[in-house]
Write an enzyme that holds these catalytic residues in place. Structure first.
Site, PDB file in Angstrom:
ATOM      1  N   ARG A 167       0.841  -1.192   0.000  1.00 47.16           N
ATOM      2  CA  ARG A 167       0.000   0.000   0.000  1.00 47.16           C
ATOM      3  C   ARG A 167       0.875   1.241   0.000  1.00 47.16           C
ATOM      4  O   ARG A 167       1.878   1.318   0.726  1.00 47.16           O
ATOM      5  CB  ARG A 167      -0.930   0.013   1.226  1.00 47.16           C
ATOM      6  CG  ARG A 167      -2.022  -1.053   1.154  1.00 47.16           C
ATOM      7  CD  ARG A 167      -3.029  -0.732   0.054  1.00 47.16           C
ATOM      8  NE  ARG A 167      -4.051  -1.753  -0.099  1.00 47.16           N
ATOM      9  CZ  ARG A 167      -4.026  -2.718  -1.000  1.00 47.16           C
ATOM     10  NH1 ARG A 167      -3.002  -2.831  -1.828  1.00 47.16           N
ATOM     11  NH2 ARG A 167      -5.016  -3.581  -1.090  1.00 47.16           N
ATOM     12  N   HIS A 186       1.037  -0.359 -10.497  1.00 46.37           N
ATOM     13  CA  HIS A 186       0.099  -1.162  -9.712  1.00 46.37           C
ATOM     14  C   HIS A 186      -0.261  -2.451 -10.459  1.00 46.37           C
ATOM     15  O   HIS A 186      -1.434  -2.737 -10.736  1.00 46.37           O
ATOM     16  CB  HIS A 186      -1.166  -0.367  -9.386  1.00 46.37           C
ATOM     17  CG  HIS A 186      -1.875  -0.886  -8.166  1.00 46.37           C
ATOM     18  ND1 HIS A 186      -2.507  -0.065  -7.271  1.00 46.37           N
ATOM     19  CD2 HIS A 186      -2.039  -2.151  -7.692  1.00 46.37           C
ATOM     20  CE1 HIS A 186      -3.042  -0.790  -6.305  1.00 46.37           C
ATOM     21  NE2 HIS A 186      -2.772  -2.054  -6.532  1.00 46.37           N
TER      22      HIS A 186
END
Length: 313
Positions: free
Chosen positions: A228, A276
């Site tokens: 994260r 990502h």
């Protein structure tokens, strides 16, 4: 017939339509899948959900028995005050394998010094006798030992690395030195030649890697963050990179995504940005998990990967 709502972005429906229907048949479910607006919300039995989809208010879904997240992370939905139904996060084989392959690939890249090797393709034969240490002499630390972190730690052990794992609660994983708590966290950082973060986004993990904790790593350590973006204080990481405390950082997740074009990470010579891609849910395997959880819900069995609202994951 059961009614299931597919509440992801409309453009993702073509990837999931056949996969979900096939998984429902395989699980023996008599279910029909709808998209938002096609049927009344109070007729829906299960919601297949993505935080980037159109459903943000769960109040009308009075009949829904569970919300089945398509993402591994639930930080964008777990605090939704309208969500009263059970929430399940996504843990599927395809997502797990994607994370394992991303992490092991970049750990080996750092371990073998491939960036430096590839930068020297200039016709000069440089062999001074130096070689990378064997994996058993390289200390790798994995922060977060949930399903994804544990799988990555086990894969690194299989490659021969000296692997330490840290988690909030004590874990036991064969071949991994498992630490927990504040003292264990500092101890783990102190041995991390290569640090991999697969922690969830919670208030406790925000800016966990900051100026003080980055200073605990061995000088020149490498960081891989497919967990994260909120885990790392961006300014502190840039300062540590500039000072040589951190040798390189490979970052797959960020506080703002897509990462703004003007962000210093893009131009920094010791930062690798990936968009990502470390752990994407695959339609086929994710659909199998969704179908199994619906089967469990209908059979009165415990749901898989049920989120603990208090912990946030």
């Amino acid at each position: 017939m059961m009614r299931v709502l597919f509440a992801d972005k409309p453009e993702n429906w073509p990837r999931y339509e056949a996969a979900l229907n096939a998984a429902f048949v395989q699980a023996g479910l008599n279910a029909e899948i709808f998209q938002p607006g096609e049927v009344a919300p109070d007729s829906i039995d299960y919601i297949v959900y993505s935080p980037q989809g159109p459903v943000q208010d769960f109040t009308p879904f009075t009949r829904a028995k569970a919300v089945l997240n398509l993402w591994a992370g639930v930080e964008r939905v777990v605090g939704n005050a309208t969500l009263t139904q059970p929430l399940c996060r996504m843990v599927d084989a395809g997502l797990e394998r994607g994370m394992v392959e991303y992490v092991t690939g970049h750990v080996l890249r750092y371990h073998l010094g491939l960036d430096a090797t590839l930068a020297q393709q200039d016709g000069v034969w440089r062999h001074d006798g130096g070689v990378p240490p064997l994996a058993r002499n390289r200390s790798v630390v994995v922060l977060g030992l949930g399903a994804l972190g544990a799988a990555c730690a086990q894969a690194l052990v299989a490659l021969g690395f000296d692997v330490t794992g840290w988690s909030r609660t004590q874990k036991e994983i064969a071949g991994v030195t498992c630490l927990s708590g504040a003292d264990g966290f500092n101890q783990a950082l102190g041995r991390a030649e290569i640090l991999v973060s697969i922690l969830p986004d919670t208030p406790e993990t925000t800016d966990l890697l900051n100026a003080q904790t980055l200073a605990l790593l061995p000088k020149g350590a490498a960081i891989i963050n497919p967990g994260r973006g909120t885990l790392i204080d961006d300014d502190a990481l840039l300062a540590a990179l500039d000072a040589g405390q951190i040798g390189h950082a490979t970052l797959d997740v960020f506080r703002i995504e897509p990462l703004p074009a003007a962000h210093p990470f893009w131009a920094h010579p010791r930062v690798t940005v990936t968009p990502h891609i470390a752990a994407e849910s695959r339609a086929e395997t994710a659909s199998e998990v969704v179908a199994e959880n619906i089967r469990r819900g209908e059979a009165g069995e415990p749901l898989l990967y049920l989120v603990d609202r208090a912990r946030g994951y």
